[in-house]
Scaffold this motif. Structure first.
Motif, PDB file in Angstrom:
ATOM      1  N   GLY A  21      -6.996 -15.067   3.342  1.00  0.00           N
ATOM      2  CA  GLY A  21      -5.769 -14.991   2.551  1.00  0.00           C
ATOM      3  C   GLY A  21      -6.025 -14.408   1.168  1.00  0.00           C
ATOM      4  N   ALA A  22      -7.180 -14.778   0.591  1.00  0.00           N
ATOM      5  CA  ALA A  22      -7.541 -14.225  -0.717  1.00  0.00           C
ATOM      6  C   ALA A  22      -7.825 -12.734  -0.620  1.00  0.00           C
ATOM      7  CB  ALA A  22      -8.750 -14.967  -1.273  1.00  0.00           C
ATOM      8  N   GLU A  23      -8.523 -12.328   0.431  1.00  0.00           N
ATOM      9  CA  GLU A  23      -8.833 -10.907   0.592  1.00  0.00           C
ATOM     10  C   GLU A  23      -7.552 -10.092   0.746  1.00  0.00           C
ATOM     11  OE1 GLU A  23     -11.437  -7.816   3.366  1.00  0.00           O
ATOM     12  OE2 GLU A  23     -11.500  -9.970   3.816  1.00  0.00           O
ATOM     13  N   ILE A  24      -6.643 -10.587   1.593  1.00  0.00           N
ATOM     14  CA  ILE A  24      -5.389  -9.864   1.825  1.00  0.00           C
ATOM     15  C   ILE A  24      -4.489  -9.937   0.589  1.00  0.00           C
ATOM     16  CG2 ILE A  24      -3.237  -9.926   3.153  1.00  0.00           C
ATOM     17  CD1 ILE A  24      -4.992 -10.878   5.561  1.00  0.00           C
ATOM     18  N   GLY A  25      -4.417 -11.104  -0.028  1.00  0.00           N
ATOM     19  CA  GLY A  25      -3.482 -11.309  -1.132  1.00  0.00           C
ATOM     20  C   GLY A  25      -3.884 -10.646  -2.430  1.00  0.00           C
ATOM     21  N   ARG A  26      -5.163 -10.341  -2.593  1.00  0.00           N
ATOM     22  CA  ARG A  26      -5.601  -9.682  -3.818  1.00  0.00           C
ATOM     23  C   ARG A  26      -5.061  -8.254  -3.902  1.00  0.00           C
ATOM     24  NH1 ARG A  26      -9.254  -5.970  -5.032  1.00  0.00           N
ATOM     25  NH2 ARG A  26     -10.062  -5.884  -7.178  1.00  0.00           N
ATOM     26  N   THR A  27      -4.982  -7.569  -2.783  1.00  0.00           N
ATOM     27  CA  THR A  27      -4.601  -6.152  -2.781  1.00  0.00           C
ATOM     28  C   THR A  27      -3.238  -5.893  -3.420  1.00  0.00           C
ATOM     29  OG1 THR A  27      -6.005  -5.617  -0.884  1.00  0.00           O
ATOM     30  CG2 THR A  27      -4.142  -4.157  -1.306  1.00  0.00           C
ATOM     31  N   PRO A  28      -2.156  -6.575  -3.003  1.00  0.00           N
ATOM     32  CA  PRO A  28      -0.857  -6.255  -3.614  1.00  0.00           C
ATOM     33  C   PRO A  28      -0.794  -6.589  -5.106  1.00  0.00           C
ATOM     34  CG  PRO A  28      -0.669  -8.153  -2.163  1.00  0.00           C
ATOM     35  CD  PRO A  28      -2.008  -7.557  -1.917  1.00  0.00           C
ATOM     36  N   ILE A  29      -1.538  -7.605  -5.545  1.00  0.00           N
ATOM     37  CA  ILE A  29      -1.545  -7.929  -6.974  1.00  0.00           C
ATOM     38  C   ILE A  29      -2.285  -6.836  -7.742  1.00  0.00           C
ATOM     39  CG2 ILE A  29      -2.356  -9.572  -8.710  1.00  0.00           C
ATOM     40  CD1 ILE A  29      -1.889 -11.783  -6.655  1.00  0.00           C
ATOM     41  N   ALA A  30      -3.433  -6.408  -7.209  1.00  0.00           N
ATOM     42  CA  ALA A  30      -4.192  -5.348  -7.864  1.00  0.00           C
ATOM     43  C   ALA A  30      -3.394  -4.052  -7.912  1.00  0.00           C
ATOM     44  CB  ALA A  30      -5.520  -5.134  -7.136  1.00  0.00           C
ATOM     45  N   VAL A  31      -2.707  -3.730  -6.826  1.00  0.00           N
ATOM     46  CA  VAL A  31      -1.885  -2.514  -6.790  1.00  0.00           C
ATOM     47  C   VAL A  31      -0.758  -2.607  -7.818  1.00  0.00           C
ATOM     48  CG1 VAL A  31      -0.256  -1.205  -5.374  1.00  0.00           C
ATOM     49  CG2 VAL A  31      -2.441  -1.932  -4.409  1.00  0.00           C
ATOM     50  N   ALA A  32      -0.123  -3.765  -7.907  1.00  0.00           N
ATOM     51  CA  ALA A  32       0.956  -3.951  -8.881  1.00  0.00           C
ATOM     52  C   ALA A  32       0.447  -3.773 -10.309  1.00  0.00           C
ATOM     53  CB  ALA A  32       1.583  -5.331  -8.718  1.00  0.00           C
ATOM     54  N   ALA A  33      -0.825  -4.109 -10.517  1.00  0.00           N
ATOM     55  CA  ALA A  33      -1.422  -3.974 -11.845  1.00  0.00           C
ATOM     56  C   ALA A  33      -1.922  -2.559 -12.122  1.00  0.00           C
ATOM     57  CB  ALA A  33      -2.568  -4.974 -11.994  1.00  0.00           C
ATOM     58  N   GLY A  34      -1.719  -1.648 -11.162  1.00  0.00           N
ATOM     59  CA  GLY A  34      -2.087  -0.259 -11.380  1.00  0.00           C
ATOM     60  C   GLY A  34      -3.472   0.121 -10.903  1.00  0.00           C
ATOM     61  N   GLN A  35      -4.129  -0.763 -10.165  1.00  0.00           N
ATOM     62  CA  GLN A  35      -5.461  -0.462  -9.669  1.00  0.00           C
ATOM     63  C   GLN A  35      -5.375   0.298  -8.341  1.00  0.00           C
ATOM     64  OE1 GLN A  35      -7.962  -3.992  -9.515  1.00  0.00           O
ATOM     65  NE2 GLN A  35      -6.950  -4.879 -11.308  1.00  0.00           N
ATOM     66  N   THR A  36      -6.392   1.085  -8.066  1.00  0.00           N
ATOM     67  CA  THR A  36      -6.503   1.760  -6.778  1.00  0.00           C
ATOM     68  C   THR A  36      -7.360   0.905  -5.859  1.00  0.00           C
ATOM     69  OG1 THR A  36      -6.323   3.943  -7.810  1.00  0.00           O
ATOM     70  CG2 THR A  36      -7.260   3.840  -5.586  1.00  0.00           C
ATOM     71  N   VAL A  37      -6.800   0.533  -4.732  1.00  0.00           N
ATOM     72  CA  VAL A  37      -7.488  -0.376  -3.820  1.00  0.00           C
ATOM     73  C   VAL A  37      -7.539   0.247  -2.435  1.00  0.00           C
ATOM     74  CG1 VAL A  37      -7.508  -2.673  -2.793  1.00  0.00           C
ATOM     75  CG2 VAL A  37      -6.641  -2.358  -5.125  1.00  0.00           C
ATOM     76  N   VAL A  38      -8.711   0.253  -1.838  1.00  0.00           N
ATOM     77  CA  VAL A  38      -8.872   0.676  -0.451  1.00  0.00           C
ATOM     78  C   VAL A  38      -9.046  -0.594   0.385  1.00  0.00           C
ATOM     79  CG1 VAL A  38     -10.254   1.981   1.191  1.00  0.00           C
ATOM     80  CG2 VAL A  38      -9.947   2.840  -1.147  1.00  0.00           C
ATOM     81  N   ALA A  39      -8.089  -0.835   1.255  1.00  0.00           N
ATOM     82  CA  ALA A  39      -8.097  -2.097   1.998  1.00  0.00           C
ATOM     83  C   ALA A  39      -7.893  -1.860   3.490  1.00  0.00           C
ATOM     84  CB  ALA A  39      -6.998  -3.024   1.478  1.00  0.00           C
ATOM     85  N   GLU A  40      -8.457  -2.761   4.301  1.00  0.00           N
ATOM     86  CA  GLU A  40      -8.224  -2.742   5.740  1.00  0.00           C
ATOM     87  C   GLU A  40      -6.846  -3.319   6.033  1.00  0.00           C
ATOM     88  OE1 GLU A  40     -12.381  -3.719   7.843  1.00  0.00           O
ATOM     89  OE2 GLU A  40     -11.811  -5.207   6.340  1.00  0.00           O
ATOM     90  N   ASP A  41      -6.337  -3.057   7.233  1.00  0.00           N
ATOM     91  CA  ASP A  41      -5.078  -3.679   7.616  1.00  0.00           C
ATOM     92  C   ASP A  41      -5.310  -5.160   7.914  1.00  0.00           C
ATOM     93  OD1 ASP A  41      -5.138  -4.106  10.818  1.00  0.00           O
ATOM     94  OD2 ASP A  41      -6.238  -2.290  10.259  1.00  0.00           O
ATOM     95  N   ASN A  42      -4.258  -5.942   7.854  1.00  0.00           N
ATOM     96  CA  ASN A  42      -4.381  -7.396   7.988  1.00  0.00           C
ATOM     97  C   ASN A  42      -5.009  -7.821   9.304  1.00  0.00           C
ATOM     98  OD1 ASN A  42      -3.109  -7.403   5.542  1.00  0.00           O
ATOM     99  ND2 ASN A  42      -1.261  -8.477   6.238  1.00  0.00           N
ATOM    100  N   GLN A  43      -4.617  -7.181  10.397  1.00  0.00           N
ATOM    101  CA  GLN A  43      -5.153  -7.573  11.702  1.00  0.00           C
ATOM    102  C   GLN A  43      -6.665  -7.394  11.755  1.00  0.00           C
ATOM    103  OE1 GLN A  43      -3.533  -9.103  14.098  1.00  0.00           O
ATOM    104  NE2 GLN A  43      -1.544  -8.979  13.084  1.00  0.00           N
ATOM    105  N   THR A  44      -7.151  -6.315  11.180  1.00  0.00           N
ATOM    106  CA  THR A  44      -8.599  -6.074  11.152  1.00  0.00           C
ATOM    107  C   THR A  44      -9.304  -7.121  10.315  1.00  0.00           C
ATOM    108  OG1 THR A  44      -8.254  -3.702  11.430  1.00  0.00           O
ATOM    109  CG2 THR A  44     -10.381  -4.395  10.541  1.00  0.00           C
ATOM    110  N   ILE A  45      -8.720  -7.473   9.185  1.00  0.00           N
ATOM    111  CA  ILE A  45      -9.314  -8.492   8.317  1.00  0.00           C
ATOM    112  C   ILE A  45      -9.364  -9.831   9.035  1.00  0.00           C
ATOM    113  CG2 ILE A  45      -8.960  -9.828   6.208  1.00  0.00           C
ATOM    114  CD1 ILE A  45      -7.820  -7.263   4.947  1.00  0.00           C
TER     115      ILE A  45
END
Length: 257
Positions: free
Chosen positions: A52-76
């Motif tokens: 949940g932390a791995e998945i949930g960090r991405t949208p917060i980081a993106v909202a803050a203007g960071q570039t994030v490369v993330a796997e899809d939820n099912q893969t995680i």
């Protein structure tokens, strides 16, 4: 609201410190022990929090203007589910720490203005809503882990106080998913620590009740566990409800997750 954002982040850091301190001491046999969550081992509860932390960090980081490369939820989820218990526990420490580092680094302006697209809600939500949902998850699943080794464990008191305020505000909508008000034949209002619980066609938490029909005699942490379906024997000692409903009535309204 900015104060509540800060309180929520502080509570989440405290939850991490407490749980990390325990996790680092656990043996393989202890990681395989049953947790307080139905059908989950301690390691699986930690895996749920870690993924949940791995998945949930991405949208917060993106909202803050960071570039994030993330796997899809099912893969995680598949990666976490396939991991050994020790890896799941260590992964929780790593990814929950990363999540906290991300939110703690947000500026005061970002904390008050960011909206976050969580992906599973109809529209982006204020940062506080995302933080509150995470605190509800962490506080309850931390209890699931700790109660496996301490039958007298409770939800952290600081987290519980924050959650009561959150239920009365930005995460109140979650009660529509957690509660089944139709289990009661008549509307009730229940005095709870720090506020009140109103059950009629819907379920709401309010900051104050003038004339409650019932009183929940228990701590805020016990109320939080009631809402999440965790206020069950033998973990309900000393908790009673007086008035127009019983504790068992309220348990039916909140079957848990």
């Amino acid at each position: 609201m900015s104060q509540l954002v800060d309180r929520t982040i502080i509570a989440l850091r405290s939850e991490h410190a407490t749980l990390a301190g325990l996790v680092r001491t656990l043996t393989d046999d202890q990681l395989a022990a049953a947790s307080g969550a139905t059908e989950w081992t301690v390691a699986q509860a930690l895996s749920h929090l870690g993924s949940g932390a791995e998945i949930g960090r991405t949208p917060i980081a993106v909202a803050a203007g960071q570039t994030v490369v993330a796997e899809d939820n099912q893969t995680i989820w598949a990666r976490w589910d396939a991991s050994a218990p020790r890896t799941q526990a260590e992964g929780f420490l790593e990814y929950d720490g990363r999540w906290l580092d991300t939110v703690e680094a947000l500026t005061p302006e970002q904390r008050s203005s960011l909206t976050v697209d969580l992906g599973f809600l109809p529209e982006p939500v204020p940062l506080l809503t995302a933080l509150g949902m995470r605190l509800n998850e962490v506080a309850n699943h931390s209890w699931d882990v700790r109660v496996a080794f301490d039958p007298n464990a409770g939800v952290d008191a600081g987290s519980a106080a924050v959650l009561v305020d959150l239920f009365a505000g930005p995460v109140g909508f979650m009660l529509s998913f957690l509660a089944k008000p139709a289990e009661l034949a008549n509307p009730v209002s229940v005095a709870i620590p720090g506020g009140g619980l109103v059950i009629d066609d819907a379920v709401t938490v309010v900051n104050h009740l003038e004339s409650p029909s019932s009183t929940f005699n228990g701590s805020a942490e016990a109320f939080v566990r009631l809402v999440s379906g965790r206020l069950k024997a033998p973990y309900d000692k000393g908790v009673t409800v007086e008035g127009s409903v019983t504790l068992d009535d309220l348990r039916r309204v909140f079957p848990g997750f």
